[in-house]
Design a protein around this motif. Sequence first.
Motif, mmCIF file in Angstrom:
data_model
loop_
_atom_site.group_PDB
_atom_site.id
_atom_site.type_symbol
_atom_site.label_atom_id
_atom_site.label_comp_id
_atom_site.label_asym_id
_atom_site.label_seq_id
_atom_site.Cartn_x
_atom_site.Cartn_y
_atom_site.Cartn_z
ATOM 1 N N ALA A 58 -55.240 58.242 -2.370
ATOM 2 C CA ALA A 58 -55.537 59.559 -1.793
ATOM 3 C C ALA A 58 -57.044 59.781 -1.678
ATOM 4 O O ALA A 58 -57.515 60.296 -0.661
ATOM 5 C CB ALA A 58 -54.893 60.660 -2.639
ATOM 6 N N ALA A 59 -57.789 59.389 -2.687
ATOM 7 C CA ALA A 59 -59.240 59.578 -2.663
ATOM 8 C C ALA A 59 -59.874 58.762 -1.528
ATOM 9 O O ALA A 59 -60.733 59.261 -0.795
ATOM 10 C CB ALA A 59 -59.848 59.190 -4.002
ATOM 11 N N LEU A 60 -59.436 57.519 -1.382
ATOM 12 C CA LEU A 60 -59.979 56.681 -0.306
ATOM 13 C C LEU A 60 -59.537 57.182 1.069
ATOM 14 O O LEU A 60 -60.345 57.264 1.998
ATOM 15 C CB LEU A 60 -59.559 55.228 -0.497
ATOM 16 C CG LEU A 60 -60.300 54.449 -1.579
ATOM 17 C CD1 LEU A 60 -59.664 53.072 -1.773
ATOM 18 C CD2 LEU A 60 -61.773 54.314 -1.244
ATOM 19 N N GLU A 61 -58.252 57.509 1.194
ATOM 20 C CA GLU A 61 -57.753 57.977 2.488
ATOM 21 C C GLU A 61 -58.479 59.245 2.940
ATOM 22 O O GLU A 61 -58.823 59.374 4.119
ATOM 23 C CB GLU A 61 -56.246 58.245 2.401
ATOM 24 C CG GLU A 61 -55.414 56.991 2.395
ATOM 25 C CD GLU A 61 -53.929 57.246 2.234
ATOM 26 O OE1 GLU A 61 -53.162 56.320 2.570
ATOM 27 O OE2 GLU A 61 -53.530 58.337 1.774
ATOM 28 N N GLN A 62 -58.711 60.163 2.019
ATOM 29 C CA GLN A 62 -59.389 61.411 2.360
ATOM 30 C C GLN A 62 -60.798 61.137 2.876
ATOM 31 O O GLN A 62 -61.206 61.663 3.911
ATOM 32 C CB GLN A 62 -59.444 62.322 1.135
ATOM 33 C CG GLN A 62 -60.199 63.611 1.364
ATOM 34 C CD GLN A 62 -60.341 64.419 0.080
ATOM 35 O OE1 GLN A 62 -60.104 63.938 -1.022
ATOM 36 N NE2 GLN A 62 -60.752 65.666 0.235
ATOM 37 N N ARG A 63 -61.540 60.310 2.174
ATOM 38 C CA ARG A 63 -62.918 60.014 2.581
ATOM 39 C C ARG A 63 -62.968 59.228 3.893
ATOM 40 O O ARG A 63 -63.805 59.485 4.748
ATOM 41 C CB ARG A 63 -63.634 59.277 1.464
ATOM 42 C CG ARG A 63 -64.049 60.205 0.349
ATOM 43 C CD ARG A 63 -64.502 59.470 -0.906
ATOM 44 N NE ARG A 63 -65.018 60.401 -1.884
ATOM 45 C CZ ARG A 63 -64.256 61.182 -2.660
ATOM 46 N NH1 ARG A 63 -62.946 61.135 -2.564
ATOM 47 N NH2 ARG A 63 -64.815 62.009 -3.541
ATOM 48 N N LEU A 64 -62.066 58.282 4.036
ATOM 49 C CA LEU A 64 -62.041 57.487 5.264
ATOM 50 C C LEU A 64 -61.632 58.319 6.474
ATOM 51 O O LEU A 64 -62.201 58.171 7.560
ATOM 52 C CB LEU A 64 -61.116 56.280 5.103
ATOM 53 C CG LEU A 64 -61.676 55.175 4.221
ATOM 54 C CD1 LEU A 64 -60.569 54.227 3.759
ATOM 55 C CD2 LEU A 64 -62.767 54.412 4.948
ATOM 56 N N ALA A 65 -60.669 59.208 6.306
ATOM 57 C CA ALA A 65 -60.250 60.074 7.415
ATOM 58 C C ALA A 65 -61.382 61.005 7.825
ATOM 59 O O ALA A 65 -61.605 61.230 9.020
ATOM 60 C CB ALA A 65 -59.014 60.873 7.018
ATOM 61 N N ALA A 66 -62.113 61.517 6.853
ATOM 62 C CA ALA A 66 -63.251 62.388 7.171
ATOM 63 C C ALA A 66 -64.321 61.608 7.926
ATOM 64 O O ALA A 66 -64.928 62.114 8.873
ATOM 65 C CB ALA A 66 -63.830 62.989 5.890
ATOM 66 N N TYR A 67 -64.537 60.370 7.546
ATOM 67 C CA TYR A 67 -65.542 59.530 8.181
ATOM 68 C C TYR A 67 -65.113 59.134 9.606
ATOM 69 O O TYR A 67 -65.885 59.235 10.554
ATOM 70 C CB TYR A 67 -65.768 58.270 7.346
ATOM 71 C CG TYR A 67 -66.790 57.333 7.921
ATOM 72 C CD1 TYR A 67 -68.127 57.410 7.545
ATOM 73 C CD2 TYR A 67 -66.441 56.352 8.848
ATOM 74 C CE1 TYR A 67 -69.074 56.557 8.068
ATOM 75 C CE2 TYR A 67 -67.390 55.488 9.380
ATOM 76 C CZ TYR A 67 -68.702 55.600 8.987
ATOM 77 O OH TYR A 67 -69.636 54.754 9.517
ATOM 78 N N ALA A 68 -63.861 58.670 9.724
ATOM 79 C CA ALA A 68 -63.393 58.113 10.993
ATOM 80 C C ALA A 68 -62.818 59.161 11.942
ATOM 81 O O ALA A 68 -62.633 58.881 13.128
ATOM 82 C CB ALA A 68 -62.340 57.042 10.725
ATOM 83 N N GLY A 69 -62.495 60.332 11.420
ATOM 84 C CA GLY A 69 -61.882 61.347 12.254
ATOM 85 C C GLY A 69 -60.413 61.100 12.519
ATOM 86 O O GLY A 69 -59.801 61.738 13.373
ATOM 87 N N LYS A 70 -59.828 60.149 11.802
ATOM 88 C CA LYS A 70 -58.404 59.828 11.929
ATOM 89 C C LYS A 70 -57.995 59.053 10.671
ATOM 90 O O LYS A 70 -58.850 58.517 9.952
ATOM 91 C CB LYS A 70 -58.148 58.983 13.169
ATOM 92 C CG LYS A 70 -58.859 57.636 13.138
ATOM 93 C CD LYS A 70 -58.604 56.830 14.390
ATOM 94 C CE LYS A 70 -59.324 55.493 14.277
ATOM 95 N NZ LYS A 70 -59.117 54.642 15.404
ATOM 96 N N PRO A 71 -56.708 58.987 10.394
ATOM 97 C CA PRO A 71 -56.259 58.230 9.215
ATOM 98 C C PRO A 71 -56.610 56.739 9.334
ATOM 99 O O PRO A 71 -56.567 56.170 10.422
ATOM 100 C CB PRO A 71 -54.747 58.422 9.208
ATOM 101 C CG PRO A 71 -54.494 59.622 10.057
ATOM 102 C CD PRO A 71 -55.598 59.650 11.075
#
Length: 172
Positions: A58-71
């Motif tokens: 969850a921590a990685l997915e949240q940060r990556l989605a914020a960075y990439a603008g998508k999951p």
Amino acid sequence: MRTLIALLRAVNVGGTGKLPMADLRAMAEAAGFTDVRTYIQSGNLVFSSSEEMSVVRAALEQRLAAYAGKPVGILLRTADELQDVLEANPFPQAEPSKVGVLFLDAPPPSDTIETVSGKDCEELALGQREVFIHYPSGMGRTKLRLPALSGMSEGTTRNINTVAKLVKLAAE
């Protein structure tokens, strides 16, 4: 504290999903993970954490989605699980760069091999949460499709050379 490996899906593949590994390391450190390292530019992250796998994901997915603008898909393994994958390679005599491991979140369906399409000279074997594929002509030339996996979360493939390097990094 245990060593974990995150395999990101669709990072720096075909010019899409650009994610500098320095940014990935920074995200992991911001999530509180330690001993953070990356390997090559395709989203391979080795780190330590005492958190549960679901919390790490969850921590990685949240940060990556914020960075990439998508999951961004993430497949997690412990260092021991990745070592087991390396040892389970059913094609040890094949050139390591021509053996791919398709990592999945769940065990592949038992009919995976029977439902493939586009198969030429490839050989397949099922693992615990992986599909091992020997590509004698190379991964870039295959037309192989695995329709039995279409209902599952999407996986990501690494060749045995990369798996071996990640196992080594995780042991350091």
